[in-house]
Design an enzyme around this catalytic site. Structure first.
Site, PDB file in Angstrom:
ATOM      1  N   ASP A 176      70.585  85.855  35.714  1.00 52.60           N
ATOM      2  CA  ASP A 176      70.238  84.623  35.703  1.00 52.60           C
ATOM      3  C   ASP A 176      69.816  83.692  36.635  1.00 52.60           C
ATOM      4  OD1 ASP A 176      68.993  82.905  33.552  1.00 52.60           O
ATOM      5  OD2 ASP A 176      70.992  81.804  33.232  1.00 52.60           O
ATOM      6  N   HIS A 177      68.561  83.454  36.730  1.00 52.28           N
ATOM      7  CA  HIS A 177      68.143  82.345  37.805  1.00 52.28           C
ATOM      8  C   HIS A 177      68.585  83.031  39.199  1.00 52.28           C
ATOM      9  CE1 HIS A 177      67.212  78.893  35.419  1.00 52.28           C
ATOM     10  NE2 HIS A 177      68.169  79.141  34.552  1.00 52.28           N
ATOM     11  N   HIS A 203      68.820  71.830  31.498  1.00 53.87           N
ATOM     12  CA  HIS A 203      70.125  72.460  31.764  1.00 53.87           C
ATOM     13  C   HIS A 203      71.419  71.341  31.415  1.00 53.87           C
ATOM     14  CE1 HIS A 203      67.376  75.489  33.975  1.00 53.87           C
ATOM     15  NE2 HIS A 203      68.019  76.301  32.973  1.00 53.87           N
ATOM     16  N   GLY A 204      72.462  71.973  31.331  1.00 53.31           N
ATOM     17  CA  GLY A 204      73.704  70.944  31.441  1.00 53.31           C
ATOM     18  C   GLY A 204      73.735  70.233  30.313  1.00 53.31           C
ATOM     19  N   HIS A 242      65.606  77.776  27.697  1.00 54.79           N
ATOM     20  CA  HIS A 242      66.970  77.380  28.774  1.00 54.79           C
ATOM     21  C   HIS A 242      67.281  76.164  27.971  1.00 54.79           C
ATOM     22  CE1 HIS A 242      66.655  80.384  32.515  1.00 54.79           C
ATOM     23  NE2 HIS A 242      65.729  80.772  31.199  1.00 54.79           N
ATOM     24  N   GLY A 243      68.703  75.661  28.423  1.00 56.81           N
ATOM     25  CA  GLY A 243      69.346  74.697  28.083  1.00 56.81           C
ATOM     26  C   GLY A 243      69.750  74.464  26.636  1.00 56.81           C
ATOM     27  N   ASN A 266      69.269  80.303  25.711  1.00 55.89           N
ATOM     28  CA  ASN A 266      70.234  80.609  26.593  1.00 55.89           C
ATOM     29  C   ASN A 266      71.469  79.349  26.126  1.00 55.89           C
ATOM     30  OD1 ASN A 266      68.488  82.206  27.827  1.00 55.89           O
ATOM     31  ND2 ASN A 266      68.919  81.305  29.946  1.00 55.89           N
ATOM     32  N   THR A 317      76.437  75.806  29.023  1.00 57.32           N
ATOM     33  CA  THR A 317      77.255  74.630  29.052  1.00 57.32           C
ATOM     34  C   THR A 317      78.235  74.657  27.629  1.00 57.32           C
ATOM     35  OG1 THR A 317      75.554  73.536  30.190  1.00 57.32           O
ATOM     36  CG2 THR A 317      77.319  72.121  29.026  1.00 57.32           C
TER      37      THR A 317
END
Length: 269
Positions: free
Chosen positions: A76-77, A172-173, A200-201, A222, A225
């Site tokens: 990932d990333h 994200h997060g 994502h996120g 995804n 967190t």
């Protein structure tokens, strides 16, 4: 068994869980095998440095290879072509090249390089356009980097990846303000490119919104967190109740499993 990304998201949306600890890895494998549901297990380039390539080579890959349940092992990333190449050599069956913070032309050029390398190795490729900001980089201005339909169409014409991560109100997060997914934009992008989209996120987005996104083209969701928070909560709970390390680890795993099972509706189990 280890499989590529395309083989598990071709017809059915799948959850992608980030591995950030050995406890999380064990829980994810157990859930996948118990319910015989394919899962995408992913490690970001950032966490790969902490977990180490040896962890992946000596524990993760052998464990997944021996399983009768299909698992995707996704890098990932990855921020450079070199990181992608290292991941492929290590044994990842799917990679994400993240050039979303670069100029569009540069993102396309580097993604084309990644595609050439990955196709030779029969490895799936995910890319991202329209930067998905968030707590990890101090940027949660989700409207600024919204993926446009024209960008998605141009990108896919020049760099036809297997899955495309888009910025559609996600971040994200931990969300500091309630996420509002642009379901309309997801539908427009999917109609324009006809390829699986990646969200994502996923942590903090209501399941009802995730399900709507799935209906209009999202095939990979995804979650990272949520599992980190579960690990921390399990550690605090375990330390408060137990004196033995193995008991604390068991409590951590229980918390992580509870977090994973919170997505069972999306996983169809």
């Amino acid at each position: 068994m280890l499989v590529d990304l395309v083989s598990v998201i071709d017809d059915t949306p799948r959850m992608a869980f980030n591995i950030t600890s050995i406890e999380g890895f064990r829980v994810l494998v157990e859930v996948g095998e118990k319910y015989q549901v394919p899962l995408i297990l992913q490690i970001s380039e950032r966490y790969l440095k902490d977990l180490t390539p040896e962890f992946v080579k000596e524990l993760v890959i052998p464990k997944l290879d021996r399983s009768t349940t299909p698992f995707v092992l996704h890098l990932d990333h990855a921020g450079t072509v070199e990181a992608v190449m290292a991941g492929i050599q290590l044994g990842f069956t799917s990679v994400m090249f993240d050039g979303s913070t670069r100029q569009m032309s540069e993102n396309i050029r580097l993604t084309q390089e990644v595609l050439q390398i990955s196709r030779l190795a029969n490895v799936s490729v995910e890319a991202e356009i329209g930067h998905v900001g968030g707590a990890e980089d101090g940027d949660e201005d989700r409207d600024t980097y919204l993926t446009s339909v024209d960008e998605a169409r141009e990108f896919m014409e020049k760099a036809p990846v297997d899955a495309l991560a888009v910025a559609v109100g996600n971040a994200h997060g931990l969300y500091t303000k309630a996420p509002k997914l642009r379901i309309d934009r997801i539908a427009e992008i999917h109609k324009a490119i006809g390829k699986p989209l990646v969200l994502h996120g996923g942590t903090g987005i209501p399941l009802s919104d995730i399900i709507q996104a799935i209906h209009v083209g999202v095939k990979k969701i995804n979650i990272g967190t949520e599992l980190k928070q579960a690990w921390l909560a399990g550690a605090r709970d375990g330390i408060g109740k137990h004196k033995e390390l193995d008991q604390v680890r068991t409590t951590i795993r229980e918390h992580i499993e509870q977090a994973v099972m919170g997505f069972r509706e999306v996983m169809s189990i």
